[in-house]
Design an enzyme around this catalytic site. Structure first.
Site, PDB file in Angstrom:
ATOM      1  N   GLU A 143       0.834  -1.201   0.000  1.00 40.92           N
ATOM      2  CA  GLU A 143       0.000   0.000   0.000  1.00 40.92           C
ATOM      3  C   GLU A 143       0.869   1.252   0.000  1.00 40.92           C
ATOM      4  O   GLU A 143       1.909   1.284   0.668  1.00 40.92           O
ATOM      5  CB  GLU A 143      -0.903   0.010   1.251  1.00 40.92           C
ATOM      6  CG  GLU A 143      -1.898  -1.141   1.274  1.00 40.92           C
ATOM      7  CD  GLU A 143      -2.813  -1.111   2.492  1.00 40.92           C
ATOM      8  OE1 GLU A 143      -2.788  -0.107   3.246  1.00 40.92           O
ATOM      9  OE2 GLU A 143      -3.536  -2.089   2.687  1.00 40.92           O
ATOM     10  N   GLU A 185      -8.588   1.814  -4.588  1.00 39.27           N
ATOM     11  CA  GLU A 185      -9.659   1.518  -3.629  1.00 39.27           C
ATOM     12  C   GLU A 185     -10.401   2.782  -3.208  1.00 39.27           C
ATOM     13  O   GLU A 185      -9.777   3.767  -2.766  1.00 39.27           O
ATOM     14  CB  GLU A 185      -9.080   0.805  -2.391  1.00 39.27           C
ATOM     15  CG  GLU A 185     -10.160   0.521  -1.348  1.00 39.27           C
ATOM     16  CD  GLU A 185      -9.798  -0.509  -0.300  1.00 39.27           C
ATOM     17  OE1 GLU A 185      -8.716  -1.118  -0.388  1.00 39.27           O
ATOM     18  OE2 GLU A 185     -10.620  -0.704   0.611  1.00 39.27           O
TER      19      GLU A 185
HETATM   20  O1  KIV Z   1      -6.739  -6.899   1.948  1.00 36.77           O
HETATM   21  C1  KIV Z   1      -7.507  -6.969   0.967  1.00 36.77           C
HETATM   22  O2  KIV Z   1      -8.359  -7.857   0.853  1.00 36.77           O
HETATM   23  C2  KIV Z   1      -7.360  -5.955  -0.068  1.00 36.77           C
HETATM   24  C3  KIV Z   1      -8.425  -5.857  -1.119  1.00 36.77           C
HETATM   25  C4  KIV Z   1      -9.707  -5.419  -0.559  1.00 36.77           C
HETATM   26  C5  KIV Z   1      -7.995  -5.027  -2.267  1.00 36.77           C
HETATM   27  O3  KIV Z   1      -6.410  -5.236  -0.061  1.00 36.77           O
END
Ligand code: KIV
Length: 264
Positions: free
Chosen positions: A114, A181
């Site tokens: 991220e 997201e």
């Molecule tokens: O942790 C997760 O499941 C994610 C998705 C929602 C993209 O990062």
């Protein structure tokens, strides 16, 4: 069957074929989703849907390794990408390489991190060492406290410019795809248009190159969780509760087991 690689995923964008991704955390779900999707994500969302925490921050590398091994045993087709949990890639590039390598040894074909510009040097290091990286911008759940909650990002014009820069830098750093997201649709469209690599949306509208959902959400396992971006394709919470109630009643009423379920 051959497992999809990051090159196959790029080919799909180039051929304007939508990418389909879903999370899985165990062997049973992995084998159920494998044929239908292109990408399986062992997401650190497992901290919430498997472990019952309020956010993803407490998930450890060991947790991810455990779930990655289980999922990987049953995949024969889909590409397996695994989230790097909080503090396994932010502290130093050395730590990031070591931890990403541990996930690849457990069966991941690529890792997801991220963040934007601030993690691009790390992304560059990983990809140069042969570890494929998926980026993730917009609502980045590991920054939930900084963001003040799970809220839509990129509504203000300065945020829009920053998110476009973040996505572009991730591509330049070598990321093979990027998750968008909870951002406005027009911003996701702009980013998708500007990037050569695929964008995979969750709460980012209709113009992304692909979509990802948490498997429990799309199956309707949590009646309380009803965000705008979610479409439920089943109502398993009701199905499961009804089945378990029937089982409990039949045991109490001595209707199960019967002779049919007994060994002689
Ligand atoms: O942790 C997760 O499941 C994610 C998705 C929602 C993209 O990062």
């Amino acid at each position: 069957m051959k497992r999809l690689t990051i090159l196959d995923l790029q080919k799909k964008k180039d051929q304007k074929e939508k990418l389909v991704a879903v999370t899985a955390y165990d062997a049973t779900f992995a084998s159920l989703v494998d044929d239908a999707v292109d990408v399986v994500l062992v997401g650190d969302s497992l901290g919430m849907v498997i472990q019952g925490h309020e956010n993803t921050l407490s998930v450890s590398l060991d947790d991810m390794v455990y779930h990655t091994k289980a999922v990987n045993r049953k995949l024969t087709h889909a590409h397996l990408v695994v989230d790097m949990p909080f503090l396994t890639y932010q502290v130093s590039k050395e730590k990031a390489v070591q931890n990403a390598g541990t996930l690849l040894k457990a069966g991941a074909q690529s890792v997801k991190v991220e963040g934007g510009v601030e993690i691009c040097e790390t992304v560059c290091t990983l990809t140069k060492l042969g570890i494929p990286v998926m980026g993730h911008v917009g609502l980045t759940p590991q920054s939930v406290h900084q963001l003040g909650g799970f809220r839509v990002q990129g509504k203000e014009s300065y945020q829009k410019d920053q998110l476009i820069r973040d996505a572009k830098h991730l591509e330049e750093a070598g990321a093979y795809a990027v998750v968008l997201e909870s951002i406005p649709q027009d911003l996701a469209q702009e980013i998708t248009h500007r990037l050569k690599i695929p964008t995979i949306g969750i709460g980012a509208g209709v113009y992304c190159d692909g979509q990802v959902l948490v498997i429990y959400d799309l199956l309707g396992m949590d009646p309380q969780f009803q965000p705008k971006f979610l479409k439920r394709y089943a109502n398993l919470s009701e199905t499961i509760q009804a089945a378990v109630q029937t089982y409990a009643r039949e045991v109490r009423e001595e209707k199960f087991p019967t002779e049919e379920h007994s060994f002689h």
